[in-house]
Scaffold this motif. Structure first.
Motif, PDB file in Angstrom:
ATOM      1  N   GLU A 194      -3.840   9.017  -4.116  1.00 48.60           N
ATOM      2  CA  GLU A 194      -3.000   9.687  -5.116  1.00 48.60           C
ATOM      3  C   GLU A 194      -3.060   8.958  -6.454  1.00 48.60           C
ATOM      4  OE1 GLU A 194       0.732  11.864  -3.164  1.00 48.60           O
ATOM      5  OE2 GLU A 194       0.654   9.751  -2.671  1.00 48.60           O
ATOM      6  N   LEU A 195      -2.944   7.634  -6.411  1.00 54.09           N
ATOM      7  CA  LEU A 195      -3.000   6.853  -7.644  1.00 54.09           C
ATOM      8  C   LEU A 195      -4.389   6.944  -8.280  1.00 54.09           C
ATOM      9  CD1 LEU A 195      -0.978   3.655  -6.689  1.00 54.09           C
ATOM     10  CD2 LEU A 195      -0.281   5.477  -8.243  1.00 54.09           C
ATOM     11  N   TYR A 196      -5.403   6.838  -7.461  1.00 50.51           N
ATOM     12  CA  TYR A 196      -6.783   6.899  -7.964  1.00 50.51           C
ATOM     13  C   TYR A 196      -7.020   8.207  -8.716  1.00 50.51           C
ATOM     14  CZ  TYR A 196     -11.894   6.883  -7.952  1.00 50.51           C
ATOM     15  OH  TYR A 196     -13.217   6.929  -8.335  1.00 50.51           O
ATOM     16  N   ASP A 197      -6.599   9.322  -8.118  1.00 55.02           N
ATOM     17  CA  ASP A 197      -6.824  10.628  -8.740  1.00 55.02           C
ATOM     18  C   ASP A 197      -6.118  10.765 -10.079  1.00 55.02           C
ATOM     19  OD1 ASP A 197      -8.409  11.369  -6.626  1.00 55.02           O
ATOM     20  OD2 ASP A 197      -6.861  12.551  -5.613  1.00 55.02           O
TER      21      ASP A 197
ATOM     22  N   PHE B 265      -8.280   6.233 -17.287  1.00 51.90           N
ATOM     23  CA  PHE B 265      -8.766   4.876 -17.533  1.00 51.90           C
ATOM     24  C   PHE B 265     -10.152   4.568 -16.978  1.00 51.90           C
ATOM     25  CE2 PHE B 265      -4.089   4.830 -16.969  1.00 51.90           C
ATOM     26  CZ  PHE B 265      -3.745   4.626 -18.293  1.00 51.90           C
ATOM     27  N   GLY B 266     -10.788   5.511 -16.313  1.00 52.83           N
ATOM     28  CA  GLY B 266     -12.127   5.265 -15.794  1.00 52.83           C
ATOM     29  C   GLY B 266     -12.104   4.578 -14.437  1.00 52.83           C
ATOM     30  N   GLU B 267     -13.263   4.560 -13.790  1.00 54.14           N
ATOM     31  CA  GLU B 267     -13.340   4.083 -12.414  1.00 54.14           C
ATOM     32  C   GLU B 267     -13.102   2.586 -12.266  1.00 54.14           C
ATOM     33  OE1 GLU B 267     -16.203   4.501  -8.482  1.00 54.14           O
ATOM     34  OE2 GLU B 267     -16.816   5.354 -10.388  1.00 54.14           O
ATOM     35  N   SER B 268     -13.731   1.784 -13.098  1.00 58.69           N
ATOM     36  CA  SER B 268     -13.635   0.336 -12.953  1.00 58.69           C
ATOM     37  C   SER B 268     -12.195  -0.160 -13.091  1.00 58.69           C
ATOM     38  CB  SER B 268     -14.524  -0.356 -13.992  1.00 58.69           C
ATOM     39  OG  SER B 268     -14.414  -1.761 -13.888  1.00 58.69           O
ATOM     40  N   ALA B 269     -11.527   0.253 -14.168  1.00 61.87           N
ATOM     41  CA  ALA B 269     -10.146  -0.181 -14.405  1.00 61.87           C
ATOM     42  C   ALA B 269      -9.214   0.345 -13.323  1.00 61.87           C
ATOM     43  CB  ALA B 269      -9.681   0.288 -15.776  1.00 61.87           C
ATOM     44  N   THR B 270      -9.444   1.571 -12.895  1.00 56.54           N
ATOM     45  CA  THR B 270      -8.607   2.183 -11.865  1.00 56.54           C
ATOM     46  C   THR B 270      -8.714   1.425 -10.550  1.00 56.54           C
ATOM     47  OG1 THR B 270      -8.709   4.390 -12.859  1.00 56.54           O
ATOM     48  CG2 THR B 270      -8.251   4.271 -10.486  1.00 56.54           C
ATOM     49  N   LYS B 271      -9.931   1.166 -10.106  1.00 54.31           N
ATOM     50  CA  LYS B 271     -10.129   0.438  -8.852  1.00 54.31           C
ATOM     51  C   LYS B 271      -9.540  -0.964  -8.925  1.00 54.31           C
ATOM     52  CE  LYS B 271     -14.210   2.711  -6.908  1.00 54.31           C
ATOM     53  NZ  LYS B 271     -15.623   2.525  -6.481  1.00 54.31           N
ATOM     54  N   HIS B 272      -9.758  -1.632 -10.034  1.00 56.57           N
ATOM     55  CA  HIS B 272      -9.248  -2.989 -10.217  1.00 56.57           C
ATOM     56  C   HIS B 272      -7.723  -3.005 -10.156  1.00 56.57           C
ATOM     57  CE1 HIS B 272      -9.391  -6.900 -12.843  1.00 56.57           C
ATOM     58  NE2 HIS B 272      -8.951  -7.110 -11.621  1.00 56.57           N
ATOM     59  N   ALA B 273      -7.094  -2.052 -10.828  1.00 62.35           N
ATOM     60  CA  ALA B 273      -5.627  -1.996 -10.856  1.00 62.35           C
ATOM     61  C   ALA B 273      -5.063  -1.713  -9.465  1.00 62.35           C
ATOM     62  CB  ALA B 273      -5.168  -0.918 -11.837  1.00 62.35           C
ATOM     63  N   ILE B 274      -5.669  -0.771  -8.755  1.00 61.12           N
ATOM     64  CA  ILE B 274      -5.195  -0.425  -7.418  1.00 61.12           C
ATOM     65  C   ILE B 274      -5.376  -1.594  -6.453  1.00 61.12           C
ATOM     66  CG2 ILE B 274      -5.671   1.039  -5.410  1.00 61.12           C
ATOM     67  CD1 ILE B 274      -6.179   3.334  -7.371  1.00 61.12           C
ATOM     68  N   GLU B 275      -6.507  -2.273  -6.548  1.00 63.23           N
ATOM     69  CA  GLU B 275      -6.752  -3.438  -5.699  1.00 63.23           C
ATOM     70  C   GLU B 275      -5.708  -4.517  -5.941  1.00 63.23           C
ATOM     71  OE1 GLU B 275     -10.721  -4.614  -6.579  1.00 63.23           O
ATOM     72  OE2 GLU B 275     -11.638  -2.955  -5.455  1.00 63.23           O
TER      73      GLU B 275
ATOM     74  N   LYS C  60      -3.246  13.411   1.633  1.00 65.19           N
ATOM     75  CA  LYS C  60      -2.784  12.259   0.857  1.00 65.19           C
ATOM     76  C   LYS C  60      -3.859  11.180   0.742  1.00 65.19           C
ATOM     77  CE  LYS C  60       1.539  13.588   0.185  1.00 65.19           C
ATOM     78  NZ  LYS C  60       2.130  13.760  -1.157  1.00 65.19           N
ATOM     79  N   GLY C  61      -4.984  11.390   1.426  1.00 61.49           N
ATOM     80  CA  GLY C  61      -6.071  10.417   1.344  1.00 61.49           C
ATOM     81  C   GLY C  61      -5.973   9.275   2.336  1.00 61.49           C
ATOM     82  N   ILE C  62      -5.137   9.435   3.364  1.00 63.99           N
ATOM     83  CA  ILE C  62      -4.999   8.390   4.377  1.00 63.99           C
ATOM     84  C   ILE C  62      -6.244   8.364   5.262  1.00 63.99           C
ATOM     85  CG2 ILE C  62      -3.604   7.541   6.300  1.00 63.99           C
ATOM     86  CD1 ILE C  62      -2.130   7.472   3.662  1.00 63.99           C
ATOM     87  N   ASP C  63      -6.709   7.167   5.594  1.00 65.25           N
ATOM     88  CA  ASP C  63      -7.874   6.998   6.446  1.00 65.25           C
ATOM     89  C   ASP C  63      -7.641   7.652   7.810  1.00 65.25           C
ATOM     90  OD1 ASP C  63      -9.231   5.009   8.675  1.00 65.25           O
ATOM     91  OD2 ASP C  63     -10.506   5.303   6.916  1.00 65.25           O
ATOM     92  N   LYS C  64      -8.651   8.355   8.303  1.00 64.87           N
ATOM     93  CA  LYS C  64      -8.525   9.106   9.557  1.00 64.87           C
ATOM     94  C   LYS C  64      -8.150   8.207  10.738  1.00 64.87           C
ATOM     95  CE  LYS C  64     -10.893  12.589  12.365  1.00 64.87           C
ATOM     96  NZ  LYS C  64      -9.765  13.524  12.292  1.00 64.87           N
ATOM     97  N   ASP C  65      -8.727   7.017  10.805  1.00 62.77           N
ATOM     98  CA  ASP C  65      -8.414   6.106  11.910  1.00 62.77           C
ATOM     99  C   ASP C  65      -6.951   5.683  11.882  1.00 62.77           C
ATOM    100  OD1 ASP C  65     -10.997   6.215  12.872  1.00 62.77           O
ATOM    101  OD2 ASP C  65     -11.657   4.406  11.819  1.00 62.77           O
ATOM    102  N   VAL C  66      -6.425   5.473  10.673  1.00 63.38           N
ATOM    103  CA  VAL C  66      -5.013   5.106  10.520  1.00 63.38           C
ATOM    104  C   VAL C  66      -4.132   6.260  10.971  1.00 63.38           C
ATOM    105  CG1 VAL C  66      -3.195   4.544   8.847  1.00 63.38           C
ATOM    106  CG2 VAL C  66      -5.445   3.483   8.642  1.00 63.38           C
ATOM    107  N   ILE C  67      -4.512   7.480  10.594  1.00 55.23           N
ATOM    108  CA  ILE C  67      -3.751   8.664  10.991  1.00 55.23           C
ATOM    109  C   ILE C  67      -3.708   8.791  12.510  1.00 55.23           C
ATOM    110  CG2 ILE C  67      -3.712  11.191  10.957  1.00 55.23           C
ATOM    111  CD1 ILE C  67      -4.922  11.055   8.147  1.00 55.23           C
ATOM    112  N   GLU C  68      -4.871   8.654  13.140  1.00 54.63           N
ATOM    113  CA  GLU C  68      -4.953   8.798  14.592  1.00 54.63           C
ATOM    114  C   GLU C  68      -4.079   7.772  15.303  1.00 54.63           C
ATOM    115  OE1 GLU C  68      -6.495  11.124  16.384  1.00 54.63           O
ATOM    116  OE2 GLU C  68      -7.074  12.143  14.537  1.00 54.63           O
ATOM    117  N   GLU C  69      -4.149   6.542  14.840  1.00 55.93           N
ATOM    118  CA  GLU C  69      -3.372   5.471  15.470  1.00 55.93           C
ATOM    119  C   GLU C  69      -1.874   5.735  15.372  1.00 55.93           C
ATOM    120  OE1 GLU C  69      -2.570   0.673  14.875  1.00 55.93           O
ATOM    121  OE2 GLU C  69      -4.362   1.578  13.996  1.00 55.93           O
ATOM    122  N   ILE C  70      -1.426   6.148  14.191  1.00 59.56           N
ATOM    123  CA  ILE C  70      -0.002   6.381  13.978  1.00 59.56           C
ATOM    124  C   ILE C  70       0.484   7.601  14.748  1.00 59.56           C
ATOM    125  CG2 ILE C  70       1.683   7.090  12.223  1.00 59.56           C
ATOM    126  CD1 ILE C  70       0.206   5.223  10.279  1.00 59.56           C
TER     127      ILE C  70
END
Length: 200
Positions: free
Chosen positions: A76-79, A85-95, A134-144
């Motif tokens: 959600e934040l990435y989108d 702000f572009g890909e580089s700044a976005t990824k860096h901020a989220i990380e 929401k972009g949740i990883d499939k493995d995380v979804i399955e586990e939960i």
């Protein structure tokens, strides 16, 4: 290159004029941290670093603003941020926010799954679909969902006793209830079993 003008703009931005012409607008605090002023020399490399750092700081501030009102996933934040702000700044901020524990997709998924399953009464398939949006990883979804998923027939019976309690008195209302349950994602076999058990 020489900085020939500095002009404050809205939204905490500073416009820089280089060699007499407008060059770029950057985050004011980022610019102030460079110590540069009118008359200072700035190289191409310094200007590039300034712009990238500004984008990162602005992306981080925007992300903090967004999560202040409600939890959000990385997707959600990435989108929202990448457009600004572009890909580089976005990824860096989220990380960075993830490192600080301010973004936690697994925690978000667990809390949202509880809402979908318990409060909204959705079946597993529908909950999985909503979490994937929401972009949740499939493995995380399955586990939960493996952990939280209620037994479908029991879940339908609970809905029949609460949400649909006033829509079971005649065949017309019952048909509407069945269609509503199917629209929520429940299988006919489970719906039929739950309804029959209510009249046993």
């Amino acid at each position: 290159m020489i900085i020939t003008g500095i002009e404050e703009r809205k939204k905490s931005l500073t416009a820089l004029y280089i060699d007499g012409e407008y060059a770029v607008s950057v985050d004011t605090m980022t610019f102030l941290s460079t110590g540069k002023k009118v008359g200072s020399e700035i190289t191409d490399e310094e200007l590039y670093d300034l712009i990238e750092t500004s984008k990162y700081n602005r992306a981080k501030e925007k992300a903090l603003y967004l999560i202040e009102y409600r939890s959000r996933t990385k997707r959600e934040l990435y989108d929202k941020l990448i457009v600004l702000f572009g890909e580089s700044a976005t990824k860096h901020a989220i990380e960075r926010l993830e490192e600080l524990g301010l973004i936690d997709d697994e925690k978000y998924a667990r809390e949202y799954a509880e809402v979908l399953l318990d409060k909204k009464g959705f079946p597993r398939q529908r909950a999985e679909f909503e979490l994937m949006k929401k972009g949740i990883d499939k493995d995380v979804i399955e586990e939960i969902l493996d952990e939280l998923e209620p037994e479908p027939v029991e879940q339908i019976k609970k809905l029949l006793q609460t949400k649909f309690a006033r829509r079971l008195s005649n065949e017309k209302d019952l048909a509407k209830t069945v269609n509503a349950l199917k629209a929520m994602g429940y299988r006919w076999s489970d719906i039929n079993e739950a309804i029959n058990s209510e009249w046993d």
